[in-house]
Design a protein around this motif. Structure first.
Motif, PDB file in Angstrom:
ATOM      1  N   ALA A 150     -10.301  13.612   0.684  1.00  0.00           N
ATOM      2  CA  ALA A 150      -8.992  13.260   1.246  1.00  0.00           C
ATOM      3  C   ALA A 150      -8.427  12.005   0.590  1.00  0.00           C
ATOM      4  CB  ALA A 150      -9.101  13.051   2.754  1.00  0.00           C
ATOM      5  N   ASP A 151      -9.321  11.078   0.205  1.00  0.00           N
ATOM      6  CA  ASP A 151      -8.871   9.827  -0.410  1.00  0.00           C
ATOM      7  C   ASP A 151      -8.336  10.021  -1.823  1.00  0.00           C
ATOM      8  OD1 ASP A 151      -9.458   8.418   1.854  1.00  0.00           O
ATOM      9  OD2 ASP A 151     -11.385   7.644   1.141  1.00  0.00           O
ATOM     10  N   CYS A 152      -8.493  11.213  -2.371  1.00  0.00           N
ATOM     11  CA  CYS A 152      -7.896  11.495  -3.683  1.00  0.00           C
ATOM     12  C   CYS A 152      -6.389  11.736  -3.564  1.00  0.00           C
ATOM     13  CB  CYS A 152      -8.574  12.715  -4.319  1.00  0.00           C
ATOM     14  SG  CYS A 152     -10.286  12.405  -4.823  1.00  0.00           S
ATOM     15  N   ARG A 153      -5.905  11.819  -2.331  1.00  0.00           N
ATOM     16  CA  ARG A 153      -4.475  11.964  -2.076  1.00  0.00           C
ATOM     17  C   ARG A 153      -3.969  10.656  -1.458  1.00  0.00           C
ATOM     18  NH1 ARG A 153      -2.224  17.020  -1.270  1.00  0.00           N
ATOM     19  NH2 ARG A 153      -1.234  16.311   0.656  1.00  0.00           N
ATOM     20  N   LEU A 154      -2.962  10.060  -2.059  1.00  0.00           N
ATOM     21  CA  LEU A 154      -2.421   8.791  -1.592  1.00  0.00           C
ATOM     22  C   LEU A 154      -1.126   9.066  -0.818  1.00  0.00           C
ATOM     23  CD1 LEU A 154      -2.841   5.713  -1.721  1.00  0.00           C
ATOM     24  CD2 LEU A 154      -1.338   5.688  -3.722  1.00  0.00           C
ATOM     25  N   THR A 155      -1.107   8.708   0.455  1.00  0.00           N
ATOM     26  CA  THR A 155       0.061   8.950   1.304  1.00  0.00           C
ATOM     27  C   THR A 155       0.660   7.616   1.763  1.00  0.00           C
ATOM     28  OG1 THR A 155      -1.345   9.133   3.270  1.00  0.00           O
ATOM     29  CG2 THR A 155      -0.787  11.178   2.101  1.00  0.00           C
ATOM     30  N   ALA A 156       1.915   7.671   2.145  1.00  0.00           N
ATOM     31  CA  ALA A 156       2.626   6.460   2.558  1.00  0.00           C
ATOM     32  C   ALA A 156       2.200   6.037   3.959  1.00  0.00           C
ATOM     33  CB  ALA A 156       4.134   6.700   2.524  1.00  0.00           C
ATOM     34  N   PRO A 157       1.683   4.813   4.111  1.00  0.00           N
ATOM     35  CA  PRO A 157       1.301   4.347   5.448  1.00  0.00           C
ATOM     36  C   PRO A 157       2.493   3.929   6.297  1.00  0.00           C
ATOM     37  CG  PRO A 157       0.881   2.632   3.830  1.00  0.00           C
ATOM     38  CD  PRO A 157       1.354   3.829   3.058  1.00  0.00           C
ATOM     39  N   VAL A 158       3.640   3.659   5.641  1.00  0.00           N
ATOM     40  CA  VAL A 158       4.861   3.253   6.350  1.00  0.00           C
ATOM     41  C   VAL A 158       6.063   3.897   5.661  1.00  0.00           C
ATOM     42  CG1 VAL A 158       3.947   1.025   7.146  1.00  0.00           C
ATOM     43  CG2 VAL A 158       5.070   1.182   4.909  1.00  0.00           C
ATOM     44  N   SER A 159       7.180   3.880   6.334  1.00  0.00           N
ATOM     45  CA  SER A 159       8.429   4.354   5.735  1.00  0.00           C
ATOM     46  C   SER A 159       9.117   3.201   5.017  1.00  0.00           C
ATOM     47  CB  SER A 159       9.356   4.916   6.807  1.00  0.00           C
ATOM     48  OG  SER A 159       8.765   6.022   7.462  1.00  0.00           O
ATOM     49  N   GLY A 160       9.875   3.526   3.979  1.00  0.00           N
ATOM     50  CA  GLY A 160      10.586   2.483   3.256  1.00  0.00           C
ATOM     51  C   GLY A 160      11.097   2.964   1.914  1.00  0.00           C
ATOM     52  N   ILE A 161      11.268   2.020   1.003  1.00  0.00           N
ATOM     53  CA  ILE A 161      11.768   2.276  -0.349  1.00  0.00           C
ATOM     54  C   ILE A 161      10.675   1.899  -1.348  1.00  0.00           C
ATOM     55  CG2 ILE A 161      13.525   1.700  -2.060  1.00  0.00           C
ATOM     56  CD1 ILE A 161      14.694   3.162   0.250  1.00  0.00           C
ATOM     57  N   ILE A 162      10.466   2.749  -2.347  1.00  0.00           N
ATOM     58  CA  ILE A 162       9.496   2.408  -3.397  1.00  0.00           C
ATOM     59  C   ILE A 162      10.057   1.233  -4.202  1.00  0.00           C
ATOM     60  CG2 ILE A 162       8.275   3.216  -5.444  1.00  0.00           C
ATOM     61  CD1 ILE A 162       7.300   4.495  -2.867  1.00  0.00           C
ATOM     62  N   GLY A 163       9.305   0.135  -4.190  1.00  0.00           N
ATOM     63  CA  GLY A 163       9.744  -1.043  -4.918  1.00  0.00           C
ATOM     64  C   GLY A 163       9.311  -1.008  -6.378  1.00  0.00           C
ATOM     65  N   ARG A 164       8.014  -0.962  -6.598  1.00  0.00           N
ATOM     66  CA  ARG A 164       7.486  -0.925  -7.960  1.00  0.00           C
ATOM     67  C   ARG A 164       6.410   0.143  -8.065  1.00  0.00           C
ATOM     68  NH1 ARG A 164       5.514  -6.383 -10.375  1.00  0.00           N
ATOM     69  NH2 ARG A 164       5.431  -5.010 -12.189  1.00  0.00           N
ATOM     70  N   LYS A 165       6.310   0.750  -9.238  1.00  0.00           N
ATOM     71  CA  LYS A 165       5.250   1.721  -9.538  1.00  0.00           C
ATOM     72  C   LYS A 165       4.390   1.106 -10.631  1.00  0.00           C
ATOM     73  CE  LYS A 165       6.210   5.489 -11.831  1.00  0.00           C
ATOM     74  NZ  LYS A 165       6.678   6.831 -12.221  1.00  0.00           N
ATOM     75  N   MET A 166       3.133   0.785 -10.282  1.00  0.00           N
ATOM     76  CA  MET A 166       2.256   0.057 -11.208  1.00  0.00           C
ATOM     77  C   MET A 166       1.300   0.938 -11.998  1.00  0.00           C
ATOM     78  SD  MET A 166       3.398  -2.168  -8.838  1.00  0.00           S
ATOM     79  CE  MET A 166       2.298  -2.322  -7.442  1.00  0.00           C
ATOM     80  N   VAL A 167       1.035   2.167 -11.527  1.00  0.00           N
ATOM     81  CA  VAL A 167       0.075   3.061 -12.183  1.00  0.00           C
ATOM     82  C   VAL A 167       0.759   4.397 -12.414  1.00  0.00           C
ATOM     83  CG1 VAL A 167      -2.154   4.216 -12.004  1.00  0.00           C
ATOM     84  CG2 VAL A 167      -1.882   1.888 -11.122  1.00  0.00           C
ATOM     85  N   GLY A 168       0.560   4.974 -13.593  1.00  0.00           N
ATOM     86  CA  GLY A 168       1.146   6.264 -13.917  1.00  0.00           C
ATOM     87  C   GLY A 168       0.073   7.330 -14.102  1.00  0.00           C
ATOM     88  N   ALA A 169       0.515   8.566 -14.295  1.00  0.00           N
ATOM     89  CA  ALA A 169      -0.412   9.686 -14.498  1.00  0.00           C
ATOM     90  C   ALA A 169      -1.247   9.443 -15.753  1.00  0.00           C
ATOM     91  CB  ALA A 169       0.377  10.984 -14.620  1.00  0.00           C
ATOM     92  N   GLY A 170      -2.558   9.763 -15.640  1.00  0.00           N
ATOM     93  CA  GLY A 170      -3.476   9.588 -16.764  1.00  0.00           C
ATOM     94  C   GLY A 170      -4.167   8.248 -16.793  1.00  0.00           C
ATOM     95  N   GLU A 171      -3.699   7.281 -16.018  1.00  0.00           N
ATOM     96  CA  GLU A 171      -4.336   5.968 -15.971  1.00  0.00           C
ATOM     97  C   GLU A 171      -5.449   5.965 -14.930  1.00  0.00           C
ATOM     98  OE1 GLU A 171      -0.334   3.398 -17.175  1.00  0.00           O
ATOM     99  OE2 GLU A 171      -1.324   3.083 -15.248  1.00  0.00           O
ATOM    100  N   THR A 172      -6.381   5.066 -15.099  1.00  0.00           N
ATOM    101  CA  THR A 172      -7.505   4.950 -14.169  1.00  0.00           C
ATOM    102  C   THR A 172      -7.139   3.967 -13.071  1.00  0.00           C
ATOM    103  OG1 THR A 172      -9.123   5.432 -15.886  1.00  0.00           O
ATOM    104  CG2 THR A 172      -9.928   4.332 -13.904  1.00  0.00           C
ATOM    105  N   ALA A 173      -7.224   4.438 -11.845  1.00  0.00           N
ATOM    106  CA  ALA A 173      -6.939   3.583 -10.699  1.00  0.00           C
ATOM    107  C   ALA A 173      -8.246   2.973 -10.201  1.00  0.00           C
ATOM    108  CB  ALA A 173      -6.276   4.385  -9.589  1.00  0.00           C
ATOM    109  N   LEU A 174      -8.192   1.680  -9.894  1.00  0.00           N
ATOM    110  CA  LEU A 174      -9.361   0.981  -9.362  1.00  0.00           C
ATOM    111  C   LEU A 174      -9.195   0.787  -7.866  1.00  0.00           C
ATOM    112  CD1 LEU A 174      -9.721  -1.746 -12.143  1.00  0.00           C
ATOM    113  CD2 LEU A 174     -10.964   0.414 -11.948  1.00  0.00           C
ATOM    114  N   PRO A 175     -10.316   0.647  -7.154  1.00  0.00           N
ATOM    115  CA  PRO A 175     -10.220   0.409  -5.707  1.00  0.00           C
ATOM    116  C   PRO A 175      -9.356  -0.821  -5.412  1.00  0.00           C
ATOM    117  CG  PRO A 175     -12.483   0.898  -6.324  1.00  0.00           C
ATOM    118  CD  PRO A 175     -11.715   0.730  -7.605  1.00  0.00           C
TER     119      PRO A 175
END
Length: 340
Positions: A150-175
């Motif tokens: 389930a943690d492989c899917r990232l969902t929004a914990p709150v409603s709002g506007i996306i401010g910045r996107k720091m990681v893109g497809a193909g990049e390695t995400a760290l905890p």
């Protein structure tokens, strides 16, 4: 000829009599504008330049490490609570889940078979407890594997506007590495730096007006948050004013003009008068025109204090409750009857 002279003389006498009557007729009171002196509340305005900030920013990240398969949102996009934002490659998590499910199935099958022996009394109690423990362990491993998937899917914990996107497809995400930030801009805060000499005059309820030229918005400010630690270099304190932004016109980073309206009672309750009501005599003595109880105007010498906007304190000369002339004093002389 004598008759003509007599008629002319009589006419001159009549005109002279009329002229005397006109001169002797009483002149009416002079119309002026007045006010009653009193310790007034005077408003002053100070203006600062501020920056619009989001009310709250939430950094959203995966709890584990892995390669990001896709990011489903872009900067500036509105998102709702629970909406899918990004997915991580879940191949390993699925394999671990299958292994945990197989282990759980094996443990449950063993439990059923040994339960019959335990009920028949042919199974030692120690071995029965061991079988139950293995089932509990398998159940726990299955729950962990399910959560990892389930943690492989990232969902929004709150409603709002996306401010910045720091990681893109193909990049390695760290905890705990932020993938996107979600901004709450239903309300925004306008931050201004207030000099230490002015900070004491600002409270939570100080009236303010916020103008943002980029959005074409001018609106009253709301509750004020005052910082308590000064900037070491500028000796200013951060002040944030809450502003309603239900239509999301105001965006973080916009420049704002902030005006604080501060009301202050006159010192020691001293009366104030319009600056224009104060006159100067030829000898330099300052005075104002006051109106007596008999509606006559009088020059009253005064000593003045601090100027507050378009008014000035009277330290000595008149008292609260005394009536003074504010307009029309150019027509007055000592003892002139006035109406107001």
């Amino acid at each position: 000829m004598r008759r003509i002279y007599t008629v002319a003389l009589l006419a001159l006498m009549v005109l002279g009599s009329c002229s005397k009557e006109e001169k002797s007729s009483p002149k009416g009171p002079t119309r002026v504008k007045t006010e009653v002196a009193g310790g007034a509340t005077v408003s002053s305005t100070t203006e600062y330049v501020g920056i619009v900030e989001e009310q709250e920013a939430t950094a959203v990240s995966f709890t584990g490490m892995g390669v990001v398969r896709r990011v489903l949102v872009s900067e500036g996009q509105a998102v709702g609570h629970g909406q899918l934002l990004a997915e991580m490659d879940d191949t390993q998590a699925r394999n671990l889940l299958k292994a945990a499910e197989a282990q759980m199935a094996q443990a449950e099958d063993a439990l059923q078979r040994y339960e019959q022996l335990h009920q028949a009394g042919s199974l030692p109690e120690v071995q029965w407890v061991e079988i139950q423990s293995k089932v509990a362990q398998a159940r726990s491993s299955l729950a962990v594997a399910q959560k990892n998937l389930a943690d492989c899917r990232l969902t929004a914990p709150v409603s709002g506007i996306i401010g910045r996107k720091m990681v893109g497809a193909g990049e390695t995400a760290l905890p705990s590495q932020a993938v996107v930030t979600i901004l709450n801009i239903q309300q925004v805060k306008v931050k201004v730096a207030v000099p230490e000499g002015d900070i004491s005059a600002i409270s939570e309820q100080t009236p303010s007006t916020i103008s943002i030229e980029a959005a074409g918005v001018s609106t009253p400010g709301g509750k004020i948050e005052k910082g308590i630690v000064a900037d070491a270099m500028t000796h200013t304190y951060d002040v944030r004013i809450l502003v309603n932004n239900s239509n999301r016109q105001l965006l973080p980073g916009m420049v704002a003009s902030v005006r604080f309206s501060q009301a202050a009672e006159d010192e020691a309750g001293r009366p104030t008068v319009p600056v224009t009501a104060v006159q100067r005599r030829a000898d330099g003595q300052l005075f104002v025109w006051t109106v007596g109880s008999d509606s006559t105007a009088h020059r009253t010498p005064v000593s003045l204090g601090a100027t507050q906007g378009n008014r000035i304190q009277v330290v000595q000369g008149i008292d609260n409750g005394q009536r003074l002339v504010t307009e029309g004093y150019q027509k007055l002389s000592e003892g002139t009857k006035v109406s107001y």
